[in-house]
Design a protein around this motif. Structure first.
Motif: not given
Lengths: 282, 282
Positions: A188-189, A209, A260-263, A267, A272, A276, B163, B186-188, B207, B260-261, B272, B276
């Protein structure tokens, strides 16, 4: 402690304390000024100038470089410069994915400020719409950050291992996750930090991951590195981050990225974009 | 064209062409050197030095600053310095979430190099284990990047909008996504770039949101900004990125972040970690 403080903590290196260590035209690492003076005592291996430390150009192959730097490393260790010899090789890379310039004893990686690479895996469980994160507690005898909270699975990528190969191996050793399940982990990054830790330079990139775990899977540590595991609500994880430095320094970064990735951080909250964006500063 | 080229393209600003625009102790934006000379013609509003452009300190309130800079902006527009007047206010912010220093006509935001904020939403559909991404085609009459590929929903955050509020509004206008569905986005994360575009400075934070769409939902544009929508396989999306600049410049960044995510680009691929990490460079 605010979430952003965890990021600042890991982006704290004062690079004016270090001299670049060059091999040919490239940079192999960063060496503290007092260590550079020690390296000047090995004139067949290093030439130490005012602005950098250079590996002698006659050390032109992987084997020659590994042997010569390996001898110096052993000498410095026996002289007490650093502790915690691991007996494990890490590659010294100019760019990830390319052939290594040499191999180096793992415990010497921060001594030479070499760019280290690791994998960190967020093991999580979905419970209805909610997510819970598996959190480990590091054994009391770990050389780095004993007793701190950790990921379900994390580890440095040693010489010769691919990223996913390393992940699958650590999944087995650290949490008894079978290969069939580990293979479902999703990259995932990556994130990056340079910090001074125990006086040395941690100069790391972590490949991150996520693995969604079956609700009935119970991790069991097989290598003695993790003392216990707990499945935590994200609010509880966030509460721990707000309270202080209970998480291992770099685990805190990966957990903030997960939130952050899972909300779980939005923001409209203050800091934020600093959170991020700060995770990936080079 | 390699994926990393899209990132380099958006991180391309040569800041030596610009002078910081300061208000009090803070930086409000960046002004091209020839524009700074034009601003020197408004000595009651700006003081222009060798190293920066300063707003006159007597302009001490939001209303005074907005009125004075607004007059200059209108003047420069009528003199032909820039085109595409929008009649829409953007905030000039020192830090996101704080009270704005002044308001500025949207089309002048890149002229003053003001930090702009936007929302970009990846609308995707799961098809078994595979993910497909909704891709829009920008209308031929858009002032920026006409005909290029775009997100299902994206837009700048104008004055006074939060936002999520901006996202919900754009969901309705750009793709006829009802509020009930838009709320599930979902904000990510966020990403950042500074690039020269059409001679001006795009100095933006985006965002980023993900929204999993029902398989039977068909987006319909309501504001004339998008000509058509297509649901694409991620391999096809990646193929378009590899082919060239069919995606709007900043959409390419958000799409790479999505790839990527969601694990569609893996750590063992070359570039990579540059990919990223490069997305968030400040």
């Amino acid at each position: 402690m605010s979430l952003i403080d965890h990021i600042h903590r890991c982006q704290s290196a004062d690079m004016s304390k270090f001299l670049p260590w060059r091999i040919g035209d490239g940079r192999a690492g960063w060496v503290r000024r007092d260590v550079a003076e020690r390296l000047a005592g090995y004139p067949t291996v290093f030439s130490v100038g005012a602005d950098d430390v250079r590996l002698k150009p006659h050390l032109a192959t992987y084997d020659h470089r590994s042997a010569a730097v390996g001898d110096v490393t052993r000498d410095l260790y026996e002289a007490g410069l650093f502790t915690g010899w691991r007996g494990e090789w890490f590659p010294v890379l100019q760019h990830f994915g390319e052939a290594p310039l040499l191999r180096l004893e793992r415990s010497a990686v921060p001594v030479f400020g070499v760019h280290g690479y690791g994998v960190h895996m967020n093991g999580f469980v979905r419970d209805g719409g909610r997510i819970k994160l598996w959190v480990g507690k590091r054994a009391a005898n770990r050389p780095i950050e004993p007793g701190k909270l950790d990921h379900l699975v994390a580890g440095g990528i040693s010489l010769g291992l691919g990223v996913r190969e390393c992940l699958v191996k650590e999944c087995e050793e650290e949490a008894s996750i079978p290969k069939s399940l580990a293979q479902a982990a999703r990259p995932v990054g990556a994130l990056r930090y340079r910090m001074e830790h125990q006086g040395w330079l941690r100069n790391d990139t972590l490949f991150v991951y996520d693995l969604e775990m079956p609700a009935d899977f119970v991790p069991r540590n097989a290598d003695g590195e993790i003392e216990s595991f707990e499945l935590m609500e994200l609010d509880a994880v966030r509460g721990i981050l707000a309270r202080g430095q209970d998480f291992k320094f770099n685990v805190a970064l990966v957990v903030i990225d997960f939130l952050i990735r899972h909300g779980h951080i939005a923001p409209d909250e203050s800091d934020y974009s600093d959170l991020a964006l700060g995770l990936w500063r080079d």
